[in-house]
Design an enzyme around this catalytic site. Structure first.
Site, PDB file in Angstrom:
ATOM      1  N   TYR A  86       0.870  -1.166   0.000  1.00  0.00           N
ATOM      2  CA  TYR A  86       0.000   0.000   0.000  1.00  0.00           C
ATOM      3  C   TYR A  86       0.912   1.223   0.000  1.00  0.00           C
ATOM      4  CZ  TYR A  86      -3.611   3.355   1.358  1.00  0.00           C
ATOM      5  OH  TYR A  86      -4.455   4.444   1.401  1.00  0.00           O
ATOM      6  N   ASP A  99      -2.039  -1.632  -4.071  1.00  0.00           N
ATOM      7  CA  ASP A  99      -2.349  -0.260  -4.444  1.00  0.00           C
ATOM      8  C   ASP A  99      -1.039   0.512  -4.461  1.00  0.00           C
ATOM      9  OD1 ASP A  99      -3.151   2.330  -4.726  1.00  0.00           O
ATOM     10  OD2 ASP A  99      -4.484   2.365  -2.997  1.00  0.00           O
ATOM     11  N   HIS A 123     -12.116   1.483  -5.159  1.00  0.00           N
ATOM     12  CA  HIS A 123     -11.288   0.645  -6.017  1.00  0.00           C
ATOM     13  C   HIS A 123     -12.089  -0.568  -6.475  1.00  0.00           C
ATOM     14  CE1 HIS A 123      -7.172   2.310  -4.940  1.00  0.00           C
ATOM     15  NE2 HIS A 123      -7.957   2.876  -4.024  1.00  0.00           N
TER      16      HIS A 123
END
Length: 257
Positions: free
Chosen positions: A106, A147, A248
């Site tokens: 992340y 991500d 997302h």
């Protein structure tokens, strides 16, 4: 083997969405980001009842990463990105599943640009590159997945001119992603869809999803050891259209067993 990444944007708040998607999509391995839950509040009971075991590193109010596995044992390697002992943000989880090293990422957003948050993002990317190079040197099956908060090219975002001064799209950040690819990591989604419009994120504001005003910031990079096993890739875009969902969409690959 189906391997997916999904920024859930609150694992408890969006738990019904996650469980519904798990049931419908049946991924073997799932990397989650932005849990927004402390360690003890991760919904392991519901995840287990859905048929998955898990390892996770939570963080109160923001961040947090987890890896779910259906039918495979998980061996945790490390729960923080090496290189900065003072970094307490929960953004990295590295495990081994079926002899594959899986690094759930992340990456920091970095906005506002310029500023301290942007400098932290660049530092984080430098540390990631070092770990990624180490994995390549080992010549083993490995995946960088999650991500990335990086829009790699202008074709990966609706109206790229709007993001000229955004930390997701600066030249430095895009070069960091390009550096990973040039060193040997395969951008799996783009490799099988070189010219196709692919988005994985749509903002909640201005009806972005309805207008398909999105961007591709969720990525799955494969070490050379896995390139020949890549069968298929996809984005479950329809999940972004479900009621009370994350901003997302789940993104996935299929590897030959």
């Amino acid at each position: 083997m189906k391997i997916a990444t999904y920024n859930i944007n609150g694992v408890n708040g969006h738990l019904p969405i996650l469980l519904k998607w798990l049931k419908e999509s049946q991924p073997d391995i799932v990397c989650l980001q932005e849990l927004k839950a402390p360690q003890e509040k991760f919904p392991i009971k519901e995840i287990t009842e859905a048929g998955y075991n898990a390892v996770w590193k939570g963080q109160k109010s923001w961040n947090g990463v987890a890896i779910l596995s259906k039918g495979y044992d998980i061996t945790e390697v490390q729960d923080s990105l090496p290189g900065d002992d003072e970094d307490v943000q929960s953004r990295y989880l590295e495990v081994i599943i079926e002899k594959i090293v899986i690094c759930c990422l992340y990456i920091p957003n970095g906005n506002p640009y310029p500023g301290e948050k942007y400098e932290y993002k660049l530092s984080w990317l430098n540390r990631l590159k070092k770990r990624a190079d180490e994995l390549l040197d080992l010549d083993i099956p490995a995946i960088l997945i999650g991500d990335f908060n990086i829009i790699p090219t202008p074709s990966d975002v609706y109206k790229p001119e709007k993001y000229k001064n955004d930390a997701l799209f600066t030249e430095e950040v895009r070069k960091s992603f390009e550096g990973l690819v040039n060193s040997g990591w395969k951008d799996s989604l783009r490799s099988l869809n070189p010219d196709k419009e692919i988005y994985t994120f749509w903002d909640y504001m201005f009806k972005a999803y309805n207008r398909n005003a999105g961007m591709r910031i969720d990525h799955i990079l494969l070490s050379p050891y896995l390139e020949s096993r890549l069968e298929n890739v996809g984005v479950d875009k329809e999940v972004r259209g479900w009621e009370k969902t994350s901003d997302h969409a789940p993104t996935w690959i299929k590897l030959e067993d």
